[in-house]
Each structure stands twice: as C-alpha cells, then as structure tokens.
Design a protein around this motif. Structure first.
Motif, PDB file in Angstrom:
ATOM      1  N   TYR A 375       0.833  -1.194   0.000  1.00 47.04           N
ATOM      2  CA  TYR A 375       0.000   0.000   0.000  1.00 47.04           C
ATOM      3  C   TYR A 375       0.875   1.254   0.000  1.00 47.04           C
ATOM      4  N   LYS A 453     -21.943   5.598   5.476  1.00 42.36           N
ATOM      5  CA  LYS A 453     -21.708   6.015   6.856  1.00 42.36           C
ATOM      6  C   LYS A 453     -21.513   7.517   6.964  1.00 42.36           C
ATOM      7  N   CYS A 454     -20.542   8.006   6.208  1.00 40.94           N
ATOM      8  CA  CYS A 454     -20.294   9.435   6.282  1.00 40.94           C
ATOM      9  C   CYS A 454     -20.604  10.015   4.915  1.00 40.94           C
ATOM     10  N   LEU A 457     -20.868  14.219   3.977  1.00 43.59           N
ATOM     11  CA  LEU A 457     -19.817  15.204   3.826  1.00 43.59           C
ATOM     12  C   LEU A 457     -19.197  15.190   2.448  1.00 43.59           C
ATOM     13  N   HIS A 490     -18.188  16.641  13.534  1.00 42.36           N
ATOM     14  CA  HIS A 490     -17.646  15.768  12.499  1.00 42.36           C
ATOM     15  C   HIS A 490     -17.156  16.523  11.273  1.00 42.36           C
ATOM     16  N   HIS A 493     -14.138  19.943   8.782  1.00 40.75           N
ATOM     17  CA  HIS A 493     -12.925  19.331   8.241  1.00 40.75           C
ATOM     18  C   HIS A 493     -12.168  20.314   7.365  1.00 40.75           C
TER      19      HIS A 493
ATOM     20  N   PRO B  29      -1.717   9.011   5.484  1.00 38.34           N
ATOM     21  CA  PRO B  29      -2.109   7.898   6.363  1.00 38.34           C
ATOM     22  C   PRO B  29      -1.010   7.549   7.349  1.00 38.34           C
ATOM     23  N   VAL B  30      -1.370   7.462   8.618  1.00 41.72           N
ATOM     24  CA  VAL B  30      -0.428   7.003   9.637  1.00 41.72           C
ATOM     25  C   VAL B  30      -1.112   5.881  10.395  1.00 41.72           C
ATOM     26  N   THR B  31      -0.497   4.708  10.371  1.00 40.53           N
ATOM     27  CA  THR B  31      -1.143   3.549  10.981  1.00 40.53           C
ATOM     28  C   THR B  31      -0.239   2.925  12.024  1.00 40.53           C
ATOM     29  N   LEU B  41      -6.240   3.388  18.075  1.00 40.04           N
ATOM     30  CA  LEU B  41      -6.517   4.824  18.003  1.00 40.04           C
ATOM     31  C   LEU B  41      -6.226   5.437  16.643  1.00 40.04           C
ATOM     32  N   PHE B  42      -5.041   5.129  16.095  1.00 41.30           N
ATOM     33  CA  PHE B  42      -4.702   5.731  14.810  1.00 41.30           C
ATOM     34  C   PHE B  42      -5.693   5.329  13.736  1.00 41.30           C
ATOM     35  N   LEU B  45      -8.916   7.161  14.255  1.00 38.98           N
ATOM     36  CA  LEU B  45      -8.834   8.555  13.802  1.00 38.98           C
ATOM     37  C   LEU B  45      -9.001   8.638  12.294  1.00 38.98           C
ATOM     38  N   MET B  46      -8.388   7.684  11.596  1.00 36.42           N
ATOM     39  CA  MET B  46      -8.497   7.712  10.130  1.00 36.42           C
ATOM     40  C   MET B  46      -9.911   7.371   9.697  1.00 36.42           C
ATOM     41  N   ARG B  47     -10.552   6.474  10.412  1.00 35.91           N
ATOM     42  CA  ARG B  47     -11.933   6.130  10.045  1.00 35.91           C
ATOM     43  C   ARG B  47     -12.857   7.318  10.286  1.00 35.91           C
ATOM     44  N   ASP B  48     -12.587   8.062  11.367  1.00 32.81           N
ATOM     45  CA  ASP B  48     -13.443   9.208  11.668  1.00 32.81           C
ATOM     46  C   ASP B  48     -13.195  10.385  10.747  1.00 32.81           C
ATOM     47  N   ASP B  49     -12.026  10.379  10.105  1.00 34.15           N
ATOM     48  CA  ASP B  49     -11.685  11.495   9.226  1.00 34.15           C
ATOM     49  C   ASP B  49     -12.566  11.429   7.991  1.00 34.15           C
ATOM     50  N   PRO B  50     -13.408  12.436   7.778  1.00 34.34           N
ATOM     51  CA  PRO B  50     -14.337  12.344   6.646  1.00 34.34           C
ATOM     52  C   PRO B  50     -13.667  12.424   5.288  1.00 34.34           C
ATOM     53  N   SER B  51     -12.377  12.815   5.242  1.00 29.26           N
ATOM     54  CA  SER B  51     -11.750  12.941   3.932  1.00 29.26           C
ATOM     55  C   SER B  51     -11.074  11.657   3.477  1.00 29.26           C
ATOM     56  N   ILE B  58      -6.134   3.843   4.032  1.00 29.21           N
ATOM     57  CA  ILE B  58      -4.719   4.066   3.750  1.00 29.21           C
ATOM     58  C   ILE B  58      -4.519   4.669   2.360  1.00 29.21           C
TER      59      ILE B  58
END
Lengths: 538, 418
Positions: A375, A453-454, A457, A490, A493, B29-31, B41-42, B45-51, B58
């Motif tokens: 990746y 889910k999101c 946005l 949320h 951003h 991406p930081v995993t 946690l990392f 955070l990435m899942r919650d990031d809407p972008s 990743i």
C-alpha cells in the motif's frame, strides 16, 4: 523505476552447521514433576534455555545462511492452507532442505518445543502457560532479520561471558528530543489576534499537563486530537527515560516502551505535517537496524527474548517520511527493503510452522504487513506521479486486500481522471459497480451501508463544488454551511473549510466576519492539531 | 496595515475567481498495529476522518473536491472559465446594474458576458453571478476587463472597472519531419511520411486524446499510430497513455497523392502544402485543450527538368556477372521536347555494358521512356550504382545521376537465383 533493494543477504556458507536438533534441556524435568510456581520459575526456565545448545546465539559459529526464497515485487498469490503439513514439521526435525538459517531465524525453529509444551498445558489457566503463549506472540511480532554487521555484534553480545564486547559508538542508537518547546495551539493564537483575549481565554484544550503522565494520558490526548500536547507528553516521558532535549548522542538504553514512545511522537509529528522535525529526531535511529534495538542486546533485561524492538509501523513511518520531504525515491528504497525482509520472514515462517497452532496467526500477521508495505509503495508512486506504476501497485494491493477492491478500483479511476483519461476512468467506475454487485448478499449490504456512513460530507461537499461551477454561489454556500452546522463535531474538516472560506472570499468583502465565525466554531470543538491555514485568516 | 484613501466608496463589490478544475484532496495515512501503544486509536482517527475513503483509509487519494486556491497556469487552446460575482455590500437597493466582461489581447477585444441586459434591481446582500467561458486562441498577455455600472437609490449613476491580467503560455512544442519513401517501383506515385514530434511543455501530465493529420486537397492520409490487436485498435504507445511534462511523442502519418494529382506528383516542384495537425488533449479532471497547427509545407525534392528513376533492379547479383536494370527517364518540363544523349561512366566497382554516348530520341514534354541497361560489379558487398549522364543537346546541359540505387554483390560461390 523502482530500484532493487540494496539490502545485502549473506550468501550461503559452504559448510552447514550440524542440524540443530531440538532437545529438552536436562533441567526441564524439574518443571514437569513439581507444582508450577509463577514468575520466578518462569525466569529460571528461560535461563536454562539460554545455556542449552539449541539456541545458536551461544554458538558463535552458527551458519549465516538466509533462506533463498525471495518473493517477487508483487504480493505473493495465496497461502498454503494450514492443513497441508510439511512432513518435516515435527519436533526435533531439522529443515535443512528449506535452507532456513539456523542463526537469524532460530526464532522460528524454537517455537517447536514451546508449541509442544503449550499443547501439554493447553486449556489450563496456568500463568506459566500464559507466559509461554505471550512470548509466542512476541516472537511472532518482533521477528526481523538483522543485517550481517548487526548479527555479528548480537552474536558477540550473547557470548559476552567468554569475552567482553566493545561496540562502536557508531552502531549505537542515541536519540534525544531535538526541540524542547511546548508546541502551542494555533487556534488560540488566531483567537487572540481576531477575537480578542477574552474569547481566547475561553478556549479549553487538554495539554500535556492536564492528563495523567502515562500511556493512559497519552491515549487521551491522541483521541481528542490534541496531538501537539501528546507530542509534548511523549517528550516528557522520554526525558524521564533519559532521552530528553540535549541528550542526543549520549549513551543510553532502549526498552519496548521507550521505542513505542518514540514511535508515537514521530507518528504524531508526521500527522501534524511537521516533517522536518520528525526527520531530525529520526536521525539517531539510522536504518532502524542497530544492534541495541534488538532484544538480544539486553539478555539481562529481556532474557531469552529475540527480535527487533522497533515497531513494524515505525519502519513504515520511517520509509514514508522521506516522500513528504521530497525524496520519494528514498521512500521506495526503504519500503523495498522492508518488503524484502517481510517476504523472507514470511517464507521461513511458512516452512517452519506449518501444522502448528500458531501458524494461522503468524501467516495473518505477515500477510497484513506485506499488504501494508505494498500500500505504501503504491501511495509513494502516486506521489511521484508515476501513474503507470502506481496503478500496477494498487492492483497488487487489491490482490493483498481483496475486501478493498471496490474502493481501490474507484481510486484508480480517480487517478485516470487526474491525468485526463476520462474513458479509462469510466471503465474503472463501471468495474466498481460490477464488483459491488458481485459481493454476496450480507457482505454487499454491509459495504453499501459502510459507503453511506459518512455520506453527507463527501457527496455534499462535491455537490457544492459543482454548484459553484454552475454559477450558483449562494446555493453552494447554503449547502456547505448547512452541512457544517448540522454536525460540526464531524464536519469541521480542513478540506470543507478550505472550500467554504474560498467561497466567502468570492462572495463579498465581509468575508472576514464569516471566517471569524468559523474560527469560533472551530475553537470550541477542535483540538490543537487543527490546521488553521484552511481558515485563511493569516 | 496600509490604508489607501478610497477614491470612491462603491455600494457593489466585484469579485472574480478563475474556475480551473478542482483537485482531489490527499491524506497522510499514519497507521499502527494493535500491539503498539496507540492500539486502534490511529486507525479510529483515520476512520473518523471524513476525507479518507471508507474502507480503504490508507489510500492517499481521497474523494473530496477542493476548489482551486490560485490562478494557476493557462495554456493556448484551453478554455478560460471564470466566476464573476457582483455583490451588494450596502443596505440599500441598487438599480440598473450592468456588468460587462471583456477580454483584451494584444490584437483584439472580445466581449465575454453571457447577457448584455441590465439587471433591474439588486437587493442588499444579494449578488449577480455569471460564469464566462472563452477558448484561448492567442499566446501572451490577456487582460480581463470587468466593468460595472449601476444607479443608487438616490438616482446617482456610478461606474467602476477592474482589470485582471494573465499570461497565456504555449503548451506544446511541435516539430515535423518529412521522409520520402523509396519510389514504389510499380507506380508513378510517391509516398511521403510525416513524423510529428509533440512535446508537453506544461507542468502537469497531459492525456493525448486525439492527434490527427488533416490532409490538404492533394493527398490521402493513413495514420500509423495504432495497431490492430485481436480486433481492437490499440495505440502504439501502449499503457503509457499520457505525456509527463517535458516528454515527447512521435506520431507517424503516410501521405499518398490522390490519383488526380498522381501524374503531377512525379514532377512536383517547389513547395507543396501537405495538411495540418489537429491536437486534442485533456489534463486534470478533464480540462480540455485543442490546437491546430498552420498548414504544413514540404519542399519537394528538386528533380530538375529531367528525372531518372529505377523501374526494375535485382536485390542481389553475382560477382562479375552482368545483370539488367530498367530505368525510366521523364521529361519534367511542360513545354520543351528534349533530345537526350546517354553516357555511361564506369566506377571502380560498377562497369557498364553497352554503347555509351547514344542518342535516346525525342522525348516530349511530361512524357517518359524506359531504358534497359546492363552492368556488372567487380567488388563484393553492397555497391552503389552510379555513373549515368544525360545531356540535353539543345541546352548543352548535362545531368549527373550517381548513387541511384544499391545492389548486393555476392561471390559466385554462393549461387544466386536470377
């Protein structure tokens, strides 16, 4: 374009060491008869193992050969099922036919006796057995292949009882914090400038001092997005370990915990975009291969433990950092080295552990690590704008992680869009639809739900952008503002706010007021990691 | 902060924003693994990031569109799109608003406004929006002139203008080369090959959607840039479908003169017009560009008044064995009948057999005659046939023909089928 790895693998030594037969140490019997005590007995157990012959660290003449199996650049296609037992996989059998090195990959042979003994104790609540299985997981996790120079030093260290070892300072890792300051809060600074002191005073964010000075506090700071404070806290904990500001270049020692702290600090610096700072502090770690970063270097602190202390994710971070500093080729080289080691360890694990209970877990771990590296390589190629290779690499990722096929195909479609190749992009988007339809009922539904889910946005943001291009500024603004107001926790951003502030500037001369409103919204919700550039208030 | 005394406070504000295509937002991406300190946690955070992309966090290339942050570059052939917004900043109703957008180049002034009618009234905090498009056809300085005229509530007529200057740059460098095919020995026509080298001199990758040659009236064109593979037309450029900045690509076309012009083709003199190249490309998110070159010209190779060409010649001959060739001599002039004398001169390797210096008879204008000649070679290897001389007896002018063709001479030990 992808250079071949410069990681040198030692050539096979002509004289193979006599096959290392796994035999229980004579003193083992004392454990089998009596009631098992807890910790003290466990350490005795380990001690006796270190003096028996089958761990070759005590044998300075152990063969230096490494397995010849080198995977190609693309991810390996499919695994052998755990059911297909390698006939040579039984306790005590050597695997000279697979060419597994006895020295560096001893860790993979020694699980034999442990798994056997584990089987004996399986099912009991025995803390002893738990200790054994824990170490099994560690072994799997920390497996790594040191370079030749490092291996020699580690061997020498293990045989210290026979002769003292002098390790050149050059081969030691002596890190220290490179900047001492409190990271500060950019949002608060902006508030002071534009909203006044009173408003600024109202801003409450957790800083390094307001949480427990421990891992627990650290996790708190990370999850509420106060990463600057988290970087600070890491710094404090590292200073307590003797690696604080000004300590770089001074002899020190490392533990699992101290390396985790370094990893978290460096990872957060990267997340904050402070790449130069991260590079400065990574310097002391060299190629993450120095002997004092291995457990074998500390036989008294970690008796019997083998492998690298460096978290795998730290290696990925170390490689990826270079592309953010403008050296993507260096990133690729490093990633390639990581991938090579992963492949070798995975291949060796395969051949040595087939048929053992820990096989599945091991295979899974190394498969996911290979996937992660692939990746990274694909992302790096994309950053380098080598679109042909990047697309090939993303296809390799699909083979590693087939559950992400729709998202990755969609991503490749977007790459084609970026080049301007609309036809190819369309082909890929159609492929995505085909693939999502192919998925079985429940799995397909979950995918669809996940994509929702999101949903708001991204889709709403893009719709708003389109509205602007159609000449409907007011409508576009309304859409975005409604979105942000609906769920500010949320949706505040960076990318949405960039769009919003750009449109405010287009709309009227009173954009400053509106941007300040945004600042207020941000102030009450976002942590210190918020990228204030998107507010365009500077 | 400097404060410039305003010349006049206007009630309306004019804002202009160039609408280049948006870009896709990229993440960093930081995993970490579960066993590491941050645990999940990392990843959380990435899942919650809407972008980030759902399910593939990743992946660096996100799905969100970001508006352009600066003017960027604009190239000849692209379309200049801009958002023009007039906003009522005041708290009074403004009347009779007329917004005009003109584009001034070094050579002309174009009106770009979609509508030329005045807007009756504009309430406070409302705006008039317009999006203008213009295909850029000139290089160099362009100035977008936006003029706004309006009437205040009090009846005062107001007017102001704003200027926005930008440069239009050249996107492509095109070089052309002509190749003359060896004459097709069975017909009089000549094929001309055109090699067009196209270089991307912009700063971003370009997808070449179509590069075609529109021939002039005299020629038919065959493009030689795709191959038929399993029934499908595949580009010769393979998977590399785009041009990186500074990359060059060569396109090949074959031009055949049409039948009507075929007779003339053999004796075309001077400059001929071949056709023009039509290039269409796309960049980021489908931003389109189109360019046509001017008419490409070719200097026909001079044949003079008399042309000698080969009709028949063997590829390989035996050493010191005579062989035959057939020449065609054409009178390229349009009025004069020629009286020609043929002389054959030997070289160190080529020896002519026959009578040198004979008269060929009268040759009428635009007509030709065929001549069989015999010769032999005394040297092995690839030999060049030279040494023919044609003298125009009237003008007393001699045309020399050397290196007419090549022939491979082999030792007679290797028998050649004649």
């Amino acid at each position: 374009m992808v250079k071949s790895p410069s990681f040198s693998s030692a050539s096979e030594t002509a004289a193979r060491t006599p096959p290392q037969v796994v035999q229980p140490s004579p003193s083992l019997s004392k454990f089998f008869g009596d009631t098992i005590n807890t910790n003290s007995l466990a350490s005795d157990f380990f001690d006796s193992f270190t003096t028996s012959t089958f761990i070759s660290v005590s044998n300075p003449n152990a063969g230096a050969s490494v397995p010849e199996k080198l995977s190609s650049l693309t991810a390996p296609a499919g695994e052998t099922s755990p059911d297909s037992t390698d006939p040579s996989c039984s306790a005590g059998a050597e695997r000279s036919e697979s060419g597994v090195s006895t020295a560096s990959l001893e860790i993979l042979e020694s699980p034999k006796p442990f798994s056997q003994i584990q089987a004996v104790f399986a099912g009991s609540d025995d803390p002893f057995a738990t200790a054994l299985s824990m170490s099994e997981m560690d072994r799997r996790n920390d497996a790594w292949l040191p370079s030749e120079g490092t291996r020699d030093i580690l061997t020498a260290v293990a045989t210290q009882q026979y002769s003292t070892v002098f390790v050149d300072k050059e081969n030691l890792t002596m890190p220290g914090l490179r900047f001492d300051n409190i990271q500060g809060d950019a949002v608060k600074d902006l508030m002071l400038r534009f909203l006044g002191e009173k408003a600024a005073a109202k801003r409450q964010v957790l800083n390094a001092s307001s949480v427990e000075q421990s891992f627990v506090g650290l996790k708190q700071l990370i999850s509420c997005r106060n990463w600057r404070a988290a970087v600070d806290l890491c710094g404090r904990l590292l200073a307590a370990h003797g690696q604080g500001y000004g300590k770089s270049g001074l002899p020190t020692s490392h533990t699992t915990d101290s390396l985790q702290l370094w990893f978290v600090r460096l990872a957060l610096l990267v997340k904050l975009g402070l790449f130069q700072n991260a590079e400065m502090e990574f310097e002391s770690f060299g190629n993450l291969d120095q002997p004092d970063l291995y457990y074998e270097y500390y036989p008294h602190v970690y008796p019997g433990r083998r492998g690298s202390m460096v978290p795998f994710s730290m290696r990925i971070l170390h490689a990826e950092l270079q592309q953010y500093l403008g050296n993507p080729q260096e990133s690729l080289d490093r990633l390639h080295r990581v991938k090579t080691v992963c492949s070798k360890v995975r291949a060796a694990t395969h051949s040595s552990l087939t048929g053992c209970p820990c096989f599945a877990a091991s295979v899974q771990l190394w498969r996911s690590r290979l996937g992660r590296v692939t990746y990274s390589m694909a992302n790096c190629l994309l950053l380098m704008k080598d679109y042909v290779l990047a697309v090939e690499a993303y296809h390799a990722v699909i083979r590693c992680c087939p559950e992400q096929e729709p998202q990755l195909l969609s991503g490749i479609g977007r790459i084609s869009l970026q080049i301007g190749d609309i036809k190819t992009a369309e082909k890929y988007f159609q492929e995505v639809e085909k693939v999502t339809q192919k998925l079985d009922g429940p799995q397909g539904k979950i995918m669809v739900l996940m994509n929702r889910k999101c949903p708001s946005l991204c889709a709403n943001n893009n719709a708003a952008v389109c509205l602007l291009y159609l000449g409907k500024l007011k409508d576009s603004l309304r859409q975005l503002e409604a979105l942000v107001q609906r769920d500010p926790g949320h949706y505040l951003h960076e990318s949405v706010l960039f769009n919003l502030t750009t449109m405010y500037e287009l709309e009227s001369s009173r954009s400053m007021q509106k941007k300040q409103c945004l600042l207020e919204a941000v102030a009450s919700r976002e942590g210190d990691s918020f990228n204030t550039q998107c507010l365009k208030l500077a | 902060m400097e404060v410039n005394p305003p010349k006049q406070e206007h009630l309306l504000a004019l804002k202009v924003m160039r609408l280049t295509k948006p870009t896709l937002f990229t993440n960093i991406p930081v995993t970490c693994e579960e066993k590491d300190l941050p645990g999940d946690l990392f990843n959380q955070l990435m899942r919650d990031d809407p972008s980030t992309v759902n399910g593939a966090e990743i992946l660096m290339l996100g799905e969100m569109l970001t508006l352009p942050q600066n003017f960027g570059n604009i190239f000849l052939g692209e379309t200049f799109s801009s958002y023009i917004s007039v906003h009522n900043d005041s708290n009074q109703v403004v009347k009779d608003i007329l917004v005009k957008a003109d584009l001034q180049t070094s050579s002309q002034r174009l009106n770009l406004s979609a509508s030329n009618a005045a807007v009756a009234e504009l309430k406070p905090d409302c705006c008039i929006d317009d999006v203008i498009h213009h295909e850029v056809k000139e290089i160099g300085t362009h100035i977008l002139v936006c003029a706004v005229s309006y009437t205040t509530q009090a009846g005062e007529k107001m007017y102001f203008r704003k200027f926005f200057k930008f440069q239009v740059l050249k996107p492509l460098d095109v070089k052309t080369k002509f190749y003359n095919a060896e004459s097709d020995l069975s017909s009089v026509t000549d094929e001309v090959f055109l090699e067009a080298q196209i270089q991307n001199i912009t700063t971003s990758p370009m997808f070449m959607e179509k590069v075609s040659l529109e021939p002039s009236i005299m020629y038919n064109v065959t493009e030689l840039n795709s191959v038929s593979q399993a029934g499908e037309c595949v580009s010769t450029f393979g998977s590399r479908a785009y041009l990186q900045p500074m990359d060059t690509r060569q396109y090949l076309y074959c031009l055949k003169p049409k039948k009507e012009f075929a007779e003339k083709a053999g004796i075309i003199k001077g400059v001929t017009v071949i056709g023009k190249l039509d290039i269409v490309w796309k960049t980021n998110l489908g931003e389109r560009g189109r360019l046509q070159t001017s008419q490409l010209q070719r200097m026909a190779p001079g044949y003079g008044d008399v042309r000698l060409s080969l009709e028949a010649i063997p590829d390989t001959v035996n050493l010191e064995e005579p062989f035959h060739i057939t020449c065609k001599i054409t009178n390229c002039s349009s009025e004069r009948t020629m009286d020609l004398v043929l002389e054959m001169c030997n070289t160190s390797s080529i020896h002519w057999c026959g009578i040198s210096g004979r008269q060929l008879g009268k040759l009428h204008p635009s007509s030709s005659l065929c001549l069989a000649l015999t010769l032999l070679s005394s040297v092995q290897g690839l030999q060049s046939i030279s040494g023919l001389r044609l003298t125009d007896t009237f003008l007393k002018r001699t045309y020399e023909y050397d290196d007419i063709a090549q022939v491979c001479v082999v030792s007679s030990a290797i028998q050649v089928e004649s």
